[in-house]
Scaffold this active site. Structure first.
Site, mmCIF file in Angstrom:
data_model
loop_
_atom_site.group_PDB
_atom_site.id
_atom_site.type_symbol
_atom_site.label_atom_id
_atom_site.label_comp_id
_atom_site.label_asym_id
_atom_site.label_seq_id
_atom_site.Cartn_x
_atom_site.Cartn_y
_atom_site.Cartn_z
ATOM 1 N N SER A 137 0.872 -1.176 0.000
ATOM 2 C CA SER A 137 0.000 0.000 0.000
ATOM 3 C C SER A 137 0.904 1.219 0.000
ATOM 4 C CB SER A 137 -0.883 0.003 1.251
ATOM 5 O OG SER A 137 -1.478 1.277 1.466
ATOM 6 N N TYR A 150 -1.947 0.266 10.968
ATOM 7 C CA TYR A 150 -2.013 -0.267 9.605
ATOM 8 C C TYR A 150 -0.755 0.110 8.827
ATOM 9 C CZ TYR A 150 -3.435 -0.740 4.719
ATOM 10 O OH TYR A 150 -3.479 -1.064 3.385
ATOM 11 N N LYS A 154 2.361 -2.222 7.106
ATOM 12 C CA LYS A 154 2.782 -2.147 5.711
ATOM 13 C C LYS A 154 4.246 -1.724 5.580
ATOM 14 C CE LYS A 154 -0.992 -3.498 3.734
ATOM 15 N NZ LYS A 154 -1.012 -4.768 2.946
#
Length: 249
Positions: A137, A150, A154
């Site tokens: 991402s 999050y 990543k």
């Protein structure tokens, strides 16, 4: 694309999701056999039914708990040329409000599962001179408010992919990290709903555009490797201004 021999075989996690599903279609069109994985067995079966007969196997798996079982299913196959890590989970909210369970799930699915699965299947990839694709991402490249855990997961995935690439130099295995921006997927729809925003898929990247970029990297001659692809939505032009009215003093 891959070492010569039987028809190449790809393992795709998150196969029923937006980007994963788009890649499944592209890989099937390219002539690859597939092992499809996602949490829902019925959704996997329905997806497999859309592909040419005999070309797709599927294995329902919760990557937060059963990654070893998926590795066993892949090891039972005659060869493995490609792993596409398309599964992922998202969470948003203030950093200090993230509960233990959410943090564990983020790390288990976004970091631990792709790491363990790749490690267990690396000998098969080495034999096939295959490829690993990590669907990351743009949050693996930067940060923003309310996506701290999050983004951390990543960033960890990015570090693991980059380290893997360094450690297997000369093995013939290629490692690609893809960093999509906001993409028109069910996950994105849920994100917009949580923000109270209307969901307009035309405002986001199409999953098939990302799949096309991955396929281009796969098609490269064996003399080259693409290590990172960042793909972002192309900004739409502003709405036309209303027609000018009469000038006023």
């Amino acid at each position: 694309m891959f070492a010569a021999g039987e028809r190449p075989l790809a393992l795709v996690t998150g196969a029923t999701g937006g980007i994963g599903r788009a890649l499944v279609g592209r890989l099937a069109e390219a002539g690859m056999d597939l092992l499809l994985s996602a949490r829902s067995g019925p959704a996997l079966a329905a997806l497999a039914d859309t592909l040419p007969p005999g070309r797709a196997r599927h294995h329902a798996c919760d990557l937060a708990r059963d990654v070893g079982l998926l590795a066993d299913a892949a090891l039972a196959l005659p060869r493995l040329d490609l792993i596409v890590h398309a599964a992922g989970v998202h969470d948003s909210g203030p950093w200090e409000a993230t509960d233990d369970g959410t943090l564990r799930t983020l790390l288990a699915v976004n970091v631990e599962a792709p790491t363990l699965l790749t490690r267990l299947l690396l000998p098969r990839l080495r034999a096939a001179q295959g490829m690993v694709v990590f669907l990351n991402s743009t949050r693996g490249l930067d940060v923003a408010e309310h996506v701290g855990p999050y983004a951390a997961s990543k960033h960890a995935l990015r570090a693991l992919a980059d380290t893997l690439r360094l450690e297997i130099q000369g093995s013939g295995i290629r490692v690609l990290s893809v960093y999509p921006g906001s993409t028109a997927t069910p996950m994105q729809q849920a994100i917009q709903a949580a923000k109270g925003h209307a969901y307009d898929p035309d405002a986001f990247i199409r999953p098939d555009d990302i799949a096309a970029m991955v396929m281009a990297a796969l098609a490269l001659p064996r003399t080259a490797e693409v290590s990172d692809i960042t793909i972002r939505p192309l900004g739409r032009p502003p709405d036309p201004s209303p027609a000018a009215g009469p000038a006023t003093a």
